[in-house]
Design an enzyme around this catalytic site. Structure first.
Site, PDB file in Angstrom:
ATOM      1  N   SER A  14       3.731  21.233 -50.596  1.00  0.00           N
ATOM      2  CA  SER A  14       3.087  22.268 -49.910  1.00  0.00           C
ATOM      3  C   SER A  14       4.337  22.997 -49.462  1.00  0.00           C
ATOM      4  O   SER A  14       5.324  23.495 -50.282  1.00  0.00           O
ATOM      5  CB  SER A  14       2.024  21.772 -49.050  1.00  0.00           C
TER       6      SER A  14
ATOM      7  N   ASP B 160      -6.616  23.532 -56.466  1.00  0.00           N
ATOM      8  CA  ASP B 160      -5.786  23.733 -54.979  1.00  0.00           C
ATOM      9  C   ASP B 160      -6.008  25.025 -54.454  1.00  0.00           C
ATOM     10  O   ASP B 160      -5.549  26.159 -54.978  1.00  0.00           O
ATOM     11  CB  ASP B 160      -4.252  23.594 -55.318  1.00  0.00           C
TER      12      ASP B 160
END
Length: 318
Positions: free
Chosen positions: A113, A269
């Site tokens: 991330s 995602d």
């Protein structure tokens, strides 16, 4: 092997401490595993998310010397949730400070991330110090990625009820710039309004990072200290676009061509969609891109975790 890999069994750090990195900041760090093993640094997400004991368990403690630390203002680092001297350049410099402090010549860099963004920024700045890169949930800090999360028509289309909760603290006339409106609340003098805004911001984060609803994730993200750090620091970085020019990390990928790398990306995602990982693959053809068909954002998703542990196992023998 067809069975999915999971975390290594629990193990404790062999040492931990605080490191003064200047500007009034002190970073909490832990070293785990084999002191003479392969060196790796773990870069957590957020920004502002902090580290957890499970992060070190993505590495074989018999083969890795694992450094996990909390970035400026996050986790146990001090001062908590501080925005002063807290930029991408500062964090890249902190990684180098940690490397030299511990006398490490070169190391694997592992981040997911926001940690993938920071990993790329560090590797582009110091390619000679990186042995391998393992990335999850790629975020390049291009404008479309910020808009996906904080403007209508992106993640809001998938989570309309959570989006309504997210925009609720913001006056109707300010919703054209949610990042700016939240910044005013999160840095304002009203402590009650700051906490309300922090919890709303962090709850939206908790929703977008989970493939299936998770009360535990939401409870963690919206606990007072965690919410304040995530919301203030993440919003601070979003407001400044990570101090990165549009396309900067993709352009810098040319410096990564000789670094072995693996990207593990969840197909579903909803925080950092696969578009960025695919673009990075085009700019860095040598990297191995594994798109997990039943994966979301979090490293704990079974398919995502399997890909990450397989990558660290492979590189442990290099």
């Amino acid at each position: 092997m067809t069975e999915r890999r999971t975390l290594y069994p629990e193990f404790e750090p062999r040492e931990a401490g605080m490191l003064d990195v200047g500007d009034g900041h002190s970073l909490y760090w832990e070293r785990s595993g084999n002191a003479v093993g392969k060196k790796v640094v773990f870069l957590h997400g957020g920004p502002g998310g902090g580290s957890s004991p499970s992060h070190r368990r993505q590495f074989d403690p018999a083969r890795y010397d694992i450094l996990v630390f909390d970035q400026r203002g996050a986790g146990k680092s001090l001062p908590h949730a501080s925005l002063v001297a807290n930029t991408t350049a500062h964090l890249v410099a902190d990684i180098e400070t940690l490397r030299t402090h511990f006398g490490i010549d070169r190391w694997m860099v592992f981040g997911g991330s926001w940690g993938s963004t920071l990993s790329l920024a560090y590797a582009v700045a110091h390619p000679d110090r990186v042995t391998e890169l393992v990335l999850r949930g790629v975020f390049l800090f291009d404008q479309y990625e910020v808009d996906w999360l904080y403007r209508e028509g992106g993640a809001s289309s998938l989570y309309p009820e959570a989006w309504d909760d997210f925009v609720a603290p913001i006056a109707e006339e300010e919703r054209g710039d949610l990042v700016g409106a939240y910044r005013r609340l999160l840095t304002g003098d009203d402590a009650v309004a700051r906490l309300v805004a922090a919890k709303a911001w962090s709850k939206w984060e908790a929703v977008t990072v989970t493939l299936l609803p998770s009360k535990d994730t939401e409870d963690h993200f919206t606990s007072d200290e965690v919410a304040i750090a995530i919301a203030r620091i993440e919003n601070h970085y979003m407001a400044h676009k990570g101090w990165l020019a549009e396309g900067e990390l993709l352009a810098g990928a040319a410096k990564l061509r000789d670094i072995p790398g693996v990207i593990v990306q969840g197909r579903h995602d909803c925080c950092t969609p696969p578009r960025a990982a695919w673009a990075l693959k085009q700019a860095w053809p040598e990297v191995e891109l594994n798109i997990v068909p039943d994966g979301g954002h979090l490293f704990s998703e079974p398919g995502v975790l399997d890909g990450l542990v397989r990558a660290t196992d492979r590189f442990a023998t290099v």
